[in-house]
Design an enzyme around this catalytic site. Structure first.
Site, PDB file in Angstrom:
ATOM      1  N   GLU A 195       0.789  -1.238   0.000  1.00 53.62           N
ATOM      2  CA  GLU A 195       0.000   0.000   0.000  1.00 53.62           C
ATOM      3  C   GLU A 195       0.823   1.291   0.000  1.00 53.62           C
ATOM      4  OE1 GLU A 195      -3.101   0.053   2.943  1.00 53.62           O
ATOM      5  OE2 GLU A 195      -4.091  -1.682   2.096  1.00 53.62           O
ATOM      6  N   GLU A 222      -5.281  -8.579   0.737  1.00 51.45           N
ATOM      7  CA  GLU A 222      -5.928  -8.243   2.014  1.00 51.45           C
ATOM      8  C   GLU A 222      -7.403  -8.018   1.773  1.00 51.45           C
ATOM      9  OE1 GLU A 222      -4.413  -4.873   4.276  1.00 51.45           O
ATOM     10  OE2 GLU A 222      -2.340  -5.530   3.939  1.00 51.45           O
TER      11      GLU A 222
HETATM   12  C1  FCB Z   1      -4.397  -1.911   5.425  1.00 46.96           C
HETATM   13  C2  FCB Z   1      -2.990  -2.214   5.924  1.00 46.96           C
HETATM   14  C3  FCB Z   1      -2.935  -3.275   6.989  1.00 46.96           C
HETATM   15  C4  FCB Z   1      -4.086  -3.157   7.961  1.00 46.96           C
HETATM   16  C5  FCB Z   1      -5.410  -3.029   7.250  1.00 46.96           C
HETATM   17  C6  FCB Z   1      -6.601  -2.937   8.170  1.00 46.96           C
HETATM   18  O1  FCB Z   1      -4.436  -0.613   4.919  1.00 46.96           O
HETATM   19  O2  FCB Z   1      -2.193  -2.658   4.842  1.00 46.96           O
HETATM   20  O3  FCB Z   1      -1.701  -3.209   7.613  1.00 46.96           O
HETATM   21  O4  FCB Z   1      -3.856  -2.144   8.859  1.00 46.96           O
HETATM   22  O5  FCB Z   1      -5.388  -1.920   6.402  1.00 46.96           O
END
Ligand code: FCB
Length: 442
Positions: A160, A354
């Site tokens: 990210e 994620e």
């Molecule tokens: C993302 C991050 C991760 C976590 C989630 C909830 O932005 O990559 O580390 O904090 O959000």
């Protein structure tokens, strides 16, 4: 909770869970400090005043955590390697042991090489605003690959860069706490350059399975009014296109290149667009965006300053998580089919690196509903022709949720932070549910 089974994904589809070093490892005394240690020490930076010095104490409890992964039945585990730990004596030994433990449990390791915990020493030299950091990153990547490359085949360069630029360098709500607004753009460019140089370093070490973890989400205009549509387009450019296009197409969206530092962008873009084996997407929710309203806005734990050329608005009529984030599973289908349309065959196979939600309870039926909805939405994207190869839940454990401290719980496994000596792990209802999903997919 939905009772009809989740549709079958193709054989070989990679199911996993994700974590990151700073959020779970603890054992801060065994590594160099990072920007997150420094930032957390500042008054008012972390909501509950906590730090990640101990966190889940994963460095000492990793065998227990790997056993949780094994029992869950995931094929893969995405974690991150802490650059400050690698810089410290014995640091790489920890990842060596972790990788061996994972092998023993039959779980594929998928390390991310940078998930926001930059060594403080590099921050002092300018951090990601300094082009040199990208070169230092590639050197560190080469060291890690030389040590673990015999057992680790699948790698992620960076996590990210959008959030790390926006929150860490433009707004200052994350480490390193810089409030540079649009002058933060060089930090984006240098992270992307670091990504490209890391790809080259990994290739030189013989790696054939490389991705990035970029965060993306659909942007919805608050209305059909031109001002809202334009604001939404700009937000889409900042969150999605600014980070996808240099990597996938080898170019910045129009107008952005000029805002970048006085470097030879053209030759950097060649490095940034080194071909990837797959493209990782972190997806949480869409964003509803409108024209600026001349006032600061509190949204999802972040203050959006009035001077930005957009504002972020509540999505009406959908449930929200305990973090206040909207729950919109269809957003994942829309995002993926949209990327597929936008980038065509320039988009390599996709992995969802994620996806998850923050709820406080252990009998977390709402997390089950969230995950169930998103996995189905992902399946619909595959039916629409998007080549998706894997899905990772954020997160295995409740952990240090950055500026929110321990107040936000994203884990399939509850961690009792009240008792810092025991830090007891308790699988939640969602852990049992995911276990069943994985069993049915085998
Ligand atoms: C993302 C991050 C991760 C976590 C989630 C909830 O932005 O990559 O580390 O904090 O959000």
């Amino acid at each position: 909770m939905a009772t009809n089974p989740i549709p079958q994904f193709p054989a070989g589809f990679l199911w996993g869970v994700s974590t990151s070093s700073h959020q779970i490892e603890g054992a801060a005394e065994q590594r160099e400090p990072s920007v997150w240690d420094d930032f957390s020490a500042g008054a008012g930076h972390i909501k509950d005043g906590s730090t990640a010095a101990v966190a889940c104490d994963h460095v000492h409890r990793y065998p227990e955590d790997v056993a949780l992964l094994r029992d869950l039945g995931v094929g893969a585990y995405r974690f991150s390697i802490s650059w400050p730990r690698v810089n410290s004596p014995g640091g790489l030994d920890f990842y060596d042991r972790l990788v061996d433990e994972l092998a023993g449990a039959g779980v594929q390791p998928v390390p991310t090489l940078f998930h926001w915990d930059l060594p403080s020493s590099l921050e002092e030299a300018g951090g990601w605003l300094n082009r040199d950091t990208a070169e230092r990153f590639a050197e560190y990547v080469a060291v890690v690959a030389a040590r673990l490359g015999d057992r680790v085949t699948k790698w992620i360069t960076i996590n990210e860069p959008a959030e790390h630029t926006l929150l860490g360098h433009a707004l200052g709500t994350h480490a390193p706490g810089k409030q540079l607004m649009f002058d933060a753009l060089p930090a984006a460019h240098h992270q992307l350059l670091g990504h490209g140089l890391a790809v080259r370093a990994l290739r030189a070490a013989g790696v054939t399975d490389i991705g990035i973890a970029n965060s993306h989400g659909p942007t919805w205009a608050a209305s059909e009014e031109q001002a809202d549509v334009e604001a939404a387009g700009f937000y889409d450019l900042l969150l999605n296109r600014l980070f996808a296009e240099p990597v996938l197409l080898g170019e910045y969206p129009e107008g952005i290149g000029e805002l970048m530092p006085g470097t030879d962008i053209g030759s950097d873009l060649k490095i940034i667009s080194e071909p990837l084996d797959w493209y990782g997407i972190n997806y949480y929710a869409p964003t509803r965006v409108g024209a600026p309203e001349g006032a600061d806005i509190e949204f999802g734990g972040v203050t959006i300053p009035a001077e930005l050329p957009f504002t972020v608005k509540q999505i009406e009529g959908v449930p929200t998580t305990d973090f206040g984030w909207p729950v919109v599973p269809e957003g994942l289908t829309e995002l993926l089919t949209g990327f597929h349309e936008r980038y065509g065959d320039r988009l390599p196979p996709v992995v969802i690196t994620e996806n998850g939600c923050s709820y406080d309870d252990i009998d977390d039926q709402r997390r089950i509903a969230y995950l169930d909805g998103h996995i189905r939405a992902l399946h619909r994207a595959t039916e629409a022709g998007v080549d998706v190869r894997g899905y990772f839940v954020w997160s295995l454990l409740d952990n240090f949720e950055w500026a929110q401290g321990y107040a936000r719980r994203f884990g399939l496994v509850h961690v009792n932070f009240e008792d810092s000596a025991a830090l007891e792990r308790t699988p939640k209802a969602s852990y049992r549910w995911f276990q069943e999903v994985l069993r049915a997919q085998r």
